[in-house]
Design a protein around this motif. Structure first.
Motif, PDB file in Angstrom:
ATOM      1  N   ILE A   1       0.880  -1.147  -0.045  1.00 17.16           N
ATOM      2  CA  ILE A   1      -0.051  -0.055  -0.054  1.00 17.16           C
ATOM      3  C   ILE A   1       0.936   1.367   0.072  1.00 17.16           C
ATOM      4  N   SER A   2       0.374   2.273  -0.290  1.00 20.80           N
ATOM      5  CA  SER A   2       1.136   3.569  -0.621  1.00 20.80           C
ATOM      6  C   SER A   2       1.554   4.273   0.752  1.00 20.80           C
ATOM      7  N   GLY A   3       0.922   4.025   1.905  1.00 20.09           N
ATOM      8  CA  GLY A   3       1.151   4.502   3.203  1.00 20.09           C
ATOM      9  C   GLY A   3      -0.199   4.856   3.920  1.00 20.09           C
ATOM     10  N   GLY A   4       0.048   5.631   4.964  1.00 19.36           N
ATOM     11  CA  GLY A   4      -1.210   5.769   6.067  1.00 19.36           C
ATOM     12  C   GLY A   4      -1.103   5.036   7.125  1.00 19.36           C
ATOM     13  N   VAL A   5      -2.077   5.044   7.906  1.00 17.35           N
ATOM     14  CA  VAL A   5      -2.340   4.084   9.326  1.00 17.35           C
ATOM     15  C   VAL A   5      -3.762   3.799   9.185  1.00 17.35           C
ATOM     16  N   GLU A   6      -3.836   2.813  10.249  1.00 19.58           N
ATOM     17  CA  GLU A   6      -5.294   2.329  10.552  1.00 19.58           C
ATOM     18  C   GLU A   6      -5.040   2.394  12.165  1.00 19.58           C
ATOM     19  N   ILE A   7      -6.399   2.842  12.699  1.00 17.26           N
ATOM     20  CA  ILE A   7      -6.330   3.121  14.074  1.00 17.26           C
ATOM     21  C   ILE A   7      -7.675   2.541  14.565  1.00 17.26           C
ATOM     22  N   TYR A   8      -7.453   1.603  15.723  1.00 14.84           N
ATOM     23  CA  TYR A   8      -8.707   0.848  16.386  1.00 14.84           C
ATOM     24  C   TYR A   8      -8.708   1.268  17.849  1.00 14.84           C
ATOM     25  N   ASN A   9     -10.070   0.841  18.262  1.00 11.99           N
ATOM     26  CA  ASN A   9     -10.481   1.091  19.672  1.00 11.99           C
ATOM     27  C   ASN A   9      -9.753   0.115  20.422  1.00 11.99           C
ATOM     28  N   ALA A  10      -9.969  -0.079  21.561  1.00 10.13           N
ATOM     29  CA  ALA A  10      -9.411  -0.932  22.700  1.00 10.13           C
ATOM     30  C   ALA A  10      -9.768  -2.436  22.264  1.00 10.13           C
ATOM     31  N   ASP A  11     -10.834  -2.438  21.965  1.00 10.21           N
ATOM     32  CA  ASP A  11     -11.314  -4.071  21.543  1.00 10.21           C
ATOM     33  C   ASP A  11     -11.207  -4.143  19.779  1.00 10.21           C
ATOM     34  N   GLN A  12     -10.544  -3.466  19.326  1.00  6.00           N
ATOM     35  CA  GLN A  12     -10.626  -3.408  17.684  1.00  6.00           C
ATOM     36  C   GLN A  12     -11.677  -3.706  16.830  1.00  6.00           C
ATOM     37  N   LYS A  13     -12.884  -3.397  17.494  1.00  7.84           N
ATOM     38  CA  LYS A  13     -14.070  -3.502  16.918  1.00  7.84           C
ATOM     39  C   LYS A  13     -14.657  -2.487  15.932  1.00  7.84           C
ATOM     40  N   ILE A  14     -14.038  -1.230  16.514  1.00 15.35           N
ATOM     41  CA  ILE A  14     -14.076  -0.038  15.645  1.00 15.35           C
ATOM     42  C   ILE A  14     -12.736   0.516  14.998  1.00 15.35           C
ATOM     43  N   LYS A  15     -12.916   0.823  13.550  1.00 15.89           N
ATOM     44  CA  LYS A  15     -11.611   0.901  13.058  1.00 15.89           C
ATOM     45  C   LYS A  15     -11.814   2.344  12.008  1.00 15.89           C
ATOM     46  N   VAL A  16     -10.682   3.187  12.009  1.00 12.33           N
ATOM     47  CA  VAL A  16     -10.453   4.221  11.281  1.00 12.33           C
ATOM     48  C   VAL A  16      -9.644   3.734  10.372  1.00 12.33           C
ATOM     49  N   SER A  17     -10.047   3.858   9.089  1.00 13.20           N
ATOM     50  CA  SER A  17      -9.076   3.531   8.074  1.00 13.20           C
ATOM     51  C   SER A  17      -8.504   4.744   7.325  1.00 13.20           C
ATOM     52  N   ASN A  18      -7.101   5.258   7.528  1.00 14.19           N
ATOM     53  CA  ASN A  18      -6.659   6.461   7.037  1.00 14.19           C
ATOM     54  C   ASN A  18      -5.355   6.034   6.267  1.00 14.19           C
TER      55      ASN A  18
END
Length: 226
Positions: free
Chosen positions: A177-194
């Protein structure tokens, strides 16, 4: 005075001639009437058949006209679908080209570091959690750590909440992939794909109406732009 045989014969012949004339006249009258009735019936039958033939061909003509309309409509729909497919293919090609260009962003360290800082902080704001996990490419680990450390105090000062950030160093994002991050909450049920790809997809989705107008012009049949 008694009639002679010659007179009798003469009268009989006269009567026979009269009867024969009457019969001939009657026969002629019957023939004339029959001819008249025949012509009337023939005219009626001809007119009836002519009307039936006209109705038949009118019906056929309407059927042919209807078939032409259906065929024309089908051809126009096929042409419209081909145009829409060509447009969609062009947009897909442009998006693919844009995705290929994303790889150039990470090649500029200063710009890429600044971009990662913005993506990380945005992920913090979107989750609004006290504990989050950040996942990145393996080659971005150092710059992502720096972005996290820079943004934690900014986040705390902004939302007045504590924030504990764990950077996942076991499950990295794919290197292709070209770059960026993914950020999850504590139980990893919610993800922000950046990731850069996900941001491009989101931007393309939001700007698709403007992209279509820029490429193909305004749709004259569209009443509402929202």
């Amino acid at each position: 005075m008694a009639l002679s045989d010659a007179d009798v014969q003469k009268q009989i012949k006269h009567m026979m001639a009269f009867i024969e004339q009457e019969a001939n006249e009657k026969a002629e009258e019957i023939d004339a009437k029959a001819e008249e009735e025949f012509n009337i019936e023939k005219g009626r039958l001809v007119q009836t058949q002519r009307l039936k033939i006209m109705e038949y061909y009118e019906k056929k003509e309407k059927q042919i006209e209807q078939q032409k309309k259906i065929q024309m409509s089908n051809l126009m729909n096929q042409a419209r679908l081909k145009v829409l497919k060509a447009r969609d293919d062009l947009i897909a090609d442009l998006l693919n080209e844009s995705r290929q260009r994303l790889g150039k962003i990470a090649k500029d360290p200063a710009k890429y570091a600044s971009l990662l800082e913005g993506l990380v902080l945005q992920g913090f704001y979107q989750l609004l959690e006290n504990n989050v996990t950040v996942r990145c490419r393996k080659q971005d680990l150092v710059v992502v750590k720096a972005a996290v450390q820079k943004n934690i105090p900014i986040y705390k000062a902004s939302v007045k909440k504590d924030l504990d950030v764990r950077i996942d160093q076991e499950n990295f994002l794919p290197a292709e992939i070209s770059g960026g991050v993914e950020i999850y909450n504590a139980d990893q049920k919610i993800k922000v794909s950046n990731t850069l790809e996900s941001r491009l997809d989101l931007l393309a989705q939001q700007m698709m109406p403007e992209i279509r107008v820029a490429l193909f012009g305004a749709n004259q049949n569209r009443k509402f732009m929202d």
